[in-house]
Motif scaffolding. Structure first.
Motif: not given
Length: 73
Positions: A45-51, A53-72
């Motif tokens: 929920s932190a404002p910086e998380f969206s930035a 996440a966007a970097g992860f999506v750009g590097a790995f694609g949406e599906a893999r970024a979601a896997e890497l950043l999935a909450p625990e």
């Protein structure tokens, strides 16, 4: 609050992905880089998380970024 330990991101990442993450963080603006370096938990929920996440999506694609950043928590 949705959270994720940074250590989990590193464990989920392949060696190649870890290298890319490290390279991208090295090139990130100082504020984002310091927040990453000084934190142990990523707050979705932190404002910086969206930035981040966007970097992860750009590097790995949406599906893999979601896997890497999935909450625990």
């Amino acid at each position: 609050m949705t959270k994720l330990y940074k250590s989990t991101v590193w464990r989920r990442a392949t060696e190649a992905e870890a290298e890319i993450i490290d390279q991208q963080l090295s090139a990130a603006p100082a504020r984002l880089r310091r927040l990453w370096d000084d934190s142990t938990i990523l707050d979705h929920s932190a404002p910086e998380f969206s930035a981040l996440a966007a970097g992860f999506v750009g590097a790995f694609g949406e599906a893999r970024a979601a896997e890497l950043l999935a909450p625990e928590m």
